[in-house]
Scaffold this motif. Structure first.
Motif, PDB file in Angstrom:
ATOM      1  N   LEU A  40      -0.744 -48.264   1.271  1.00 50.01           N
ATOM      2  CA  LEU A  40      -1.968 -47.730   0.959  1.00 50.01           C
ATOM      3  C   LEU A  40      -1.744 -46.307   0.444  1.00 50.01           C
ATOM      4  CD1 LEU A  40      -4.295 -48.737   3.850  1.00 50.01           C
ATOM      5  CD2 LEU A  40      -3.866 -50.014   1.443  1.00 50.01           C
ATOM      6  N   VAL A  41      -2.636 -46.038  -0.896  1.00 49.53           N
ATOM      7  CA  VAL A  41      -2.578 -44.580  -1.279  1.00 49.53           C
ATOM      8  C   VAL A  41      -3.773 -43.879  -1.117  1.00 49.53           C
ATOM      9  CG1 VAL A  41      -2.091 -43.330  -3.693  1.00 49.53           C
ATOM     10  CG2 VAL A  41      -0.946 -45.696  -3.157  1.00 49.53           C
TER      11      VAL A  41
ATOM     12  N   ALA B 283       2.307 -56.583  -6.989  1.00 51.90           N
ATOM     13  CA  ALA B 283       0.867 -56.010  -7.683  1.00 51.90           C
ATOM     14  C   ALA B 283       1.069 -54.497  -7.273  1.00 51.90           C
ATOM     15  CB  ALA B 283      -0.203 -56.753  -7.458  1.00 51.90           C
ATOM     16  N   THR B 284       0.341 -53.823  -8.156  1.00 54.37           N
ATOM     17  CA  THR B 284      -0.073 -52.103  -7.916  1.00 54.37           C
ATOM     18  C   THR B 284      -1.419 -52.170  -8.586  1.00 54.37           C
ATOM     19  OG1 THR B 284       0.807 -51.332  -9.963  1.00 54.37           O
ATOM     20  CG2 THR B 284       2.006 -51.347  -8.030  1.00 54.37           C
TER      21      THR B 284
ATOM     22  N   GLU C 246      -8.763 -55.342   3.353  1.00 55.51           N
ATOM     23  CA  GLU C 246     -10.002 -54.802   3.081  1.00 55.51           C
ATOM     24  C   GLU C 246      -9.722 -53.930   1.649  1.00 55.51           C
ATOM     25  OE1 GLU C 246     -11.145 -52.568   6.392  1.00 55.51           O
ATOM     26  OE2 GLU C 246     -11.688 -54.318   7.462  1.00 55.51           O
ATOM     27  N   LEU C 247      -8.628 -53.377   1.554  1.00 57.16           N
ATOM     28  CA  LEU C 247      -8.621 -52.396   0.182  1.00 57.16           C
ATOM     29  C   LEU C 247      -8.494 -53.502  -1.055  1.00 57.16           C
ATOM     30  CD1 LEU C 247      -8.752 -50.032  -1.189  1.00 57.16           C
ATOM     31  CD2 LEU C 247      -6.426 -49.596  -0.803  1.00 57.16           C
ATOM     32  N   TRP C 248      -7.581 -54.462  -0.740  1.00 56.92           N
ATOM     33  CA  TRP C 248      -7.363 -55.611  -1.978  1.00 56.92           C
ATOM     34  C   TRP C 248      -8.831 -56.249  -2.249  1.00 56.92           C
ATOM     35  CZ3 TRP C 248      -4.236 -55.210  -5.508  1.00 56.92           C
ATOM     36  CH2 TRP C 248      -2.789 -54.885  -5.521  1.00 56.92           C
ATOM     37  N   TRP C 249      -9.699 -56.558  -1.106  1.00 54.69           N
ATOM     38  CA  TRP C 249     -10.910 -57.158  -1.494  1.00 54.69           C
ATOM     39  C   TRP C 249     -11.731 -56.245  -2.511  1.00 54.69           C
ATOM     40  CZ3 TRP C 249     -12.610 -61.856  -1.579  1.00 54.69           C
ATOM     41  CH2 TRP C 249     -12.483 -62.710  -0.814  1.00 54.69           C
TER      42      TRP C 249
ATOM     43  N   PRO D 233      -9.138 -43.719  -0.015  1.00 52.14           N
ATOM     44  CA  PRO D 233      -8.174 -44.537  -0.677  1.00 52.14           C
ATOM     45  C   PRO D 233      -8.580 -44.925  -2.239  1.00 52.14           C
ATOM     46  CG  PRO D 233     -10.051 -45.582   0.531  1.00 52.14           C
ATOM     47  CD  PRO D 233     -10.186 -44.196   0.520  1.00 52.14           C
ATOM     48  N   VAL D 234      -7.148 -44.656  -2.940  1.00 49.00           N
ATOM     49  CA  VAL D 234      -7.247 -44.651  -4.342  1.00 49.00           C
ATOM     50  C   VAL D 234      -6.317 -45.651  -4.908  1.00 49.00           C
ATOM     51  CG1 VAL D 234      -8.186 -42.297  -4.680  1.00 49.00           C
ATOM     52  CG2 VAL D 234      -5.809 -43.012  -4.777  1.00 49.00           C
ATOM     53  N   GLY D 235      -5.448 -46.348  -4.190  1.00 46.43           N
ATOM     54  CA  GLY D 235      -4.961 -47.454  -4.365  1.00 46.43           C
ATOM     55  C   GLY D 235      -3.975 -48.235  -3.414  1.00 46.43           C
ATOM     56  N   VAL D 236      -3.281 -49.171  -3.974  1.00 43.81           N
ATOM     57  CA  VAL D 236      -2.618 -50.334  -2.894  1.00 43.81           C
ATOM     58  C   VAL D 236      -1.413 -50.837  -3.717  1.00 43.81           C
ATOM     59  CG1 VAL D 236      -4.258 -51.949  -3.373  1.00 43.81           C
ATOM     60  CG2 VAL D 236      -2.853 -51.831  -1.108  1.00 43.81           C
TER      61      VAL D 236
END
Length: 293
Positions: free
Chosen positions: A189-190, A213-214, A150-153, A196-199
């Motif tokens: 996950l960050v 990837a980051t 979900e976060l990548w989306w 959530p601010v990053g992945v």
């Protein structure tokens, strides 16, 4: 064997491992690999993206003439793909690039390649893998469920994130959960104060790992944040049995940080192509491929 020759042999073995990783990763994404004479032709039956459709020299091939390469390029053209050659620069002499230019191919992408080996490279061990020091309010966790998907989306559709990749293994949004379950990738996950601010994503292939990837919200993309994320990615890869990890050196600052934690510079992965091929470019651009499968 003298010391210089031993180092050269070791370097080539490491770079071959990177090449094999990419072959497997592209195959997992549906690319078909054909051997034609002295070259390998990778092509995807339905997806024309550049990083899944290219010609590369066969393993253990020290030299290729333009005529040998042309056979593979003709196969790509028959498949309605742009004539494209991708290879690891250090594995071939400089004259190979001239042969590609003589075929009217131009540099499409040149991406720095940095390697990390826990057991050391050329007899030199990397610094001890330190525990990540988290900035204030920051937590990171390894996930293997829908949250990473979900976060990548979300990142894919959000212009406020910086997405950095090596540009040679496409990041497909949509296939994630299957790859997670198969152990072919891992997401970190960050969070900052619970938001959530990053992945980050690792691509995993047996004994190798690729920091694929980051993605970090621009306002939190600091050296301290990146260092913590990279160290956690290295620990995750090592815990998964990776004996070699490779990553992009997108900028001078990124390369400096990677060197500090033990990565070594190993040249570049170079791609030559016939003219522009916008329909095959990896969106949002060739250095930042975030694609929907």
């Amino acid at each position: 064997m003298d010391n210089a020759a031993a180092k050269e042999k070791e370097s080539r073995q490491l770079l071959r491992q990177v090449q094999d990783h990419l072959f497997h990763a592209h195959g997992n994404l549906g690319a078909v690999r054909e051997t034609l004479g002295m070259v390998e032709v990778l092509h995807h039956p339905t997806n024309p993206t550049a990083t899944l459709n290219y010609v590369t020299p066969r393993r253990n091939t020290a030299w290729l003439s333009g005529k040998m390469v042309e056979q593979g390029l003709a196969r790509l053209r028959d498949l309605n793909r742009t004539a494209r050659v991708q290879y690891i620069e250090a594995l071939y002499p400089p004259l190979f690039a001239k042969a590609l230019r003589d075929l009217k191919l131009d540099v499409e992408r040149e991406t720095p390649l940095m390697l990390y080996k826990p057991a050391g490279i050329h007899g030199q061990l990397p610094p001890p893998l330190a525990a990540p020091v988290m900035p204030d309010g920051v937590t990171m966790e390894l996930v293997s469920d829908q949250r990473g998907v979900e976060l990548w989306w979300y990142v894919w559709q959000n212009a406020f994130y910086d997405v950095l990749t090596l540009g040679v293994e496409p990041l497909f949004v949509g296939r994630d959960l299957a790859a997670l379950k198969l152990g072919q990738q891992a997401d970190i996950l960050v969070y900052r104060y619970g938001f959530p601010v990053g992945v980050a994503r690792l691509s995993l292939q047996t004994a190798t790992a690729h920091l694929l990837a980051t993605a970090l919200l621009r306002e939190v993309r600091t050296p301290a944040m990146l260092r913590a994320l990279l160290l956690l990615a290295l620990k995750t890869a090592a815990d998964r049995g990776a004996e070699l990890i490779f990553a992009p050196g997108e900028s001078d600052d990124d390369r400096c940080l990677l060197r500090e934690i033990g990565f070594r510079d190993f040249g570049a992965i170079v791609c030559y192509a016939a003219g522009a091929a916008s329909e095959e470019s990896d969106a949002p651009n060739v250095e930042q491929p975030v694609l929907s499968l």
